[in-house]
Design a protein around this motif. Sequence first.
Motif, PDB file in Angstrom:
ATOM      1  N   PRO A  39     -30.002 -11.100  22.319  1.00 46.53           N
ATOM      2  CA  PRO A  39     -31.352 -10.622  21.959  1.00 46.53           C
ATOM      3  C   PRO A  39     -31.754 -11.066  20.548  1.00 46.53           C
ATOM      4  O   PRO A  39     -30.933 -11.580  19.800  1.00 46.53           O
ATOM      5  N   ARG A  48     -24.528  -8.777  11.722  1.00 49.26           N
ATOM      6  CA  ARG A  48     -24.948  -7.434  11.305  1.00 49.26           C
ATOM      7  C   ARG A  48     -24.409  -7.087   9.923  1.00 49.26           C
ATOM      8  O   ARG A  48     -25.113  -6.477   9.110  1.00 49.26           O
ATOM      9  N   VAL A  58     -39.017  -6.575  21.523  1.00 51.75           N
ATOM     10  CA  VAL A  58     -37.788  -7.229  21.060  1.00 51.75           C
ATOM     11  C   VAL A  58     -37.970  -8.734  21.256  1.00 51.75           C
ATOM     12  O   VAL A  58     -38.291  -9.191  22.348  1.00 51.75           O
ATOM     13  N   SER A  91     -33.947  -7.904  26.778  1.00 55.08           N
ATOM     14  CA  SER A  91     -34.628  -7.575  25.518  1.00 55.08           C
ATOM     15  C   SER A  91     -34.191  -6.173  25.054  1.00 55.08           C
ATOM     16  O   SER A  91     -33.201  -6.044  24.341  1.00 55.08           O
ATOM     17  N   GLU A  92     -34.879  -5.146  25.477  1.00 52.81           N
ATOM     18  CA  GLU A  92     -34.563  -3.779  25.023  1.00 52.81           C
ATOM     19  C   GLU A  92     -33.117  -3.387  25.331  1.00 52.81           C
ATOM     20  O   GLU A  92     -32.411  -2.862  24.476  1.00 52.81           O
ATOM     21  N   ASN A  93     -32.710  -3.620  26.582  1.00 55.81           N
ATOM     22  CA  ASN A  93     -31.373  -3.171  26.971  1.00 55.81           C
ATOM     23  C   ASN A  93     -30.291  -3.903  26.185  1.00 55.81           C
ATOM     24  O   ASN A  93     -29.364  -3.288  25.660  1.00 55.81           O
ATOM     25  N   ALA A  94     -30.416  -5.218  26.100  1.00 54.81           N
ATOM     26  CA  ALA A  94     -29.419  -6.004  25.368  1.00 54.81           C
ATOM     27  C   ALA A  94     -29.385  -5.578  23.903  1.00 54.81           C
ATOM     28  O   ALA A  94     -28.317  -5.458  23.299  1.00 54.81           O
ATOM     29  N   TYR A  95     -30.575  -5.319  23.331  1.00 51.62           N
ATOM     30  CA  TYR A  95     -30.598  -4.928  21.930  1.00 51.62           C
ATOM     31  C   TYR A  95     -30.001  -3.535  21.723  1.00 51.62           C
ATOM     32  O   TYR A  95     -29.240  -3.301  20.788  1.00 51.62           O
ATOM     33  N   TYR A  96     -30.355  -2.612  22.628  1.00 53.44           N
ATOM     34  CA  TYR A  96     -29.759  -1.269  22.542  1.00 53.44           C
ATOM     35  C   TYR A  96     -28.232  -1.351  22.576  1.00 53.44           C
ATOM     36  O   TYR A  96     -27.542  -0.624  21.862  1.00 53.44           O
ATOM     37  N   ASN A  97     -27.712  -2.214  23.446  1.00 53.66           N
ATOM     38  CA  ASN A  97     -26.258  -2.302  23.548  1.00 53.66           C
ATOM     39  C   ASN A  97     -25.613  -2.867  22.285  1.00 53.66           C
ATOM     40  O   ASN A  97     -24.479  -2.535  21.958  1.00 53.66           O
ATOM     41  N   VAL A  98     -26.364  -3.720  21.578  1.00 53.36           N
ATOM     42  CA  VAL A  98     -25.839  -4.269  20.325  1.00 53.36           C
ATOM     43  C   VAL A  98     -25.675  -3.170  19.278  1.00 53.36           C
ATOM     44  O   VAL A  98     -24.685  -3.115  18.563  1.00 53.36           O
ATOM     45  N   ILE A  99     -26.683  -2.292  19.210  1.00 56.67           N
ATOM     46  CA  ILE A  99     -26.618  -1.272  18.164  1.00 56.67           C
ATOM     47  C   ILE A  99     -25.944   0.007  18.650  1.00 56.67           C
ATOM     48  O   ILE A  99     -25.708   0.927  17.873  1.00 56.67           O
ATOM     49  N   ALA A 100     -25.599   0.060  19.950  1.00 54.14           N
ATOM     50  CA  ALA A 100     -25.120   1.311  20.551  1.00 54.14           C
ATOM     51  C   ALA A 100     -23.847   1.848  19.915  1.00 54.14           C
ATOM     52  O   ALA A 100     -23.742   3.043  19.636  1.00 54.14           O
TER      53      ALA A 100
END
Lengths: 368, 368
Positions: free
Chosen positions: B239, B314, B158, A352-361
């Motif tokens: 995600p 995106r 998320v 959840s959080e980690n996967a999403y952070y990596n998408v926008i990273a």
Amino acid sequence: MERREFLKKTGVAAVAAVAGTTIAAPAIWAQGKTYQWKMVTTWPPNMPVLQVGAERFAKRVEEATNGRIKIQVFAGGELVPPMGVFDAVSAGTVQVGSGASYYWAGKVPAAQWFSSVPFGLNPQGINTWFYSAGGLQLWEEVYAPFNVVPRPQGNTGVQMGGWFRKKMEKLEDFKGLKMRIPGLGGKVVSKAGGTVVLLPAGEIFTSLERGVIDATEWVGPLHDLRMGLYKAAQYYYYPGWHEPGTCLEVIFNKKEYDALPKELQTILDAVAMETNMWSLSEFEARNGEALQELITQHKVELVKFPDELLDGLRKLAKETLEEEAAKDAPSKKVHEAFKKFKEQIGVWGSISENAYYNVIADKYSLKG
Amino acid sequence: MERREFLKKTGVAAVAAVAGTTIAAPAIWAQGKTYQWKMVTTWPPNMPVLQVGAERFAKRVEEATNGRIKIQVFAGGELVPPMGVFDAVSAGTVQVGSGASYYWAGKVPAAQWFSSVPFGLNPQGINTWFYSAGGLQLWEEVYAPFNVVPRPQGNTGVQMGGWFRKKMEKLEDFKGLKMRIPGLGGKVVSKAGGTVVLLPAGEIFTSLERGVIDATEWVGPLHDLRMGLYKAAQYYYYPGWHEPGTCLEVIFNKKEYDALPKELQTILDAVAMETNMWSLSEFEARNGEALQELITQHKVELVKFPDELLDGLRKLAKETLEEEAAKDAPSKKVHEAFKKFKEQIGVWGSISENAYYNVIADKYSLKG
């Protein structure tokens, strides 16, 4: 005798409905027993978010109770020394305290797990543990023998790894490194061969600037910028493996808390939880601004700890925690509960959080 | 006439201090004017965390005010239709509502940014925006013409990307895909060539199972498990790019809210903020448990959306948001503020939460 003075002395408001009389509705909450409390904190006066958060808590409680509970706030050293906060609340010298639970590790070893442990839970992780997975009940159990009731009251967010005067390439670079890093993080650095130096806040900058120490951690961009640490060391390392989401506490003397009417207990609890959310939000917003200033105005070099170095620290942290957990029965119980929860929430966090952070990273990466 | 009844009718408590008399201190809060309020929600009865959270809010307000504000809660359809909540609060038919701001997009386009937008802020990101970076003030501005006062009251975390009956390898796989996905996410899928199908909750499972639709998103593991979606589609994607941290709202009729004494406004605000924190913690803990059950008992196949597919979505999401922002002046203003904040907090997030998540990620990765 004025009405308020009378109420304070007797704690009684006799309410009589004057039938048949029309009076403009008073916009105030009629008073029951009132409470004049004192709160002592571990923080210096005006310290952003931390002391300011304790003062915010007191102000909101007074507003929500329409003055039924008034809390006078004293910064560290003003009434009792910063490290005397827990004892003062425990003894009933004051009714309220604010600080962080790992400060009481000498007296209550199990308390360490309720603030932050190396490679432990992140901010929302520890909040989830407290509010929805039994963590707060465990904390209450651990503090009960000391006549103290704890509530989460804030969170620093993921801290920074610290300021270093030399580059850290591998675990071995800690050998002989003189670093100011207290608590469990310090124990880990010590295991890695470092020399842990404990310094009061007022001596950190000068010691780093003069090379008396080679490195120091402090908090995050907001507080680190204010201390001017960027002028004393070249490399600013992340992430803060040693404090990945430190919970701040408000503590009440148990007899005083238990003696309150239910509605006032509810208000204290609600305002503590509100302040917890406020504190993390403030830390995030102000750290975001301060980081920009450090990067753009002060040209600070941000460096990620190498993965291998972090892996090494993590192994040492695991050893450290097992040693701490062996100190007494409450520590063992809390450590096991913490580990079990961390394991479970970790799987969910990774998708959840980690996967999403990596998408926008990539969009926000410092490289471009 | 009983005292309580009298107070309700006149709104007046005349307080007389009976000097010279000693009475045992009453453990209750003397009553001022009392408020019997109604709250309507957009949620089905007993819906975990969502309807349960609205009921928790009402209960805590009653406790904290010692019954001065009593809120009777009605689930969606019990008093007004779920999509009639905003209008009912706006018109003053009821004093309080609970739902999510994107439901009112047809009437208030700018409202969409205060719940969740595709590739937008994560849960703590949106909270930071609200509480410490001007987001809540903007939200108040947007709702003020409708006589409505908003407060964040919860967060889903998320979300998951949804259940698919076929593998998604690239953006082109959306072409011809029949997917149940409402709101802005639906607009993005539509831009990608998908056929967006809107279905009431009660028809989602059957439609997916029978192949009337090829895919659906719902919420996260907790709610998805309860709906049995794992029995109707093989692939569970993450995600949830379309809702990376959806904020739930509590809304008050502005005249009713403004007429309250300050201490009651403070209690409503504090309990809303407390419930916001509680809600996210509950979502995280229960999603963590439900995910374990989906993996271990129901052998669900978790799949990450490929990076290229996400990049494509995106770009389309960016177009969609620009189109929405062009609808009216408030939308443009909110969109610009949201983008600016997201940009700044993103840099900090990438070296704090994201970097820390990546350090601990391997330990929790689903691959072992």
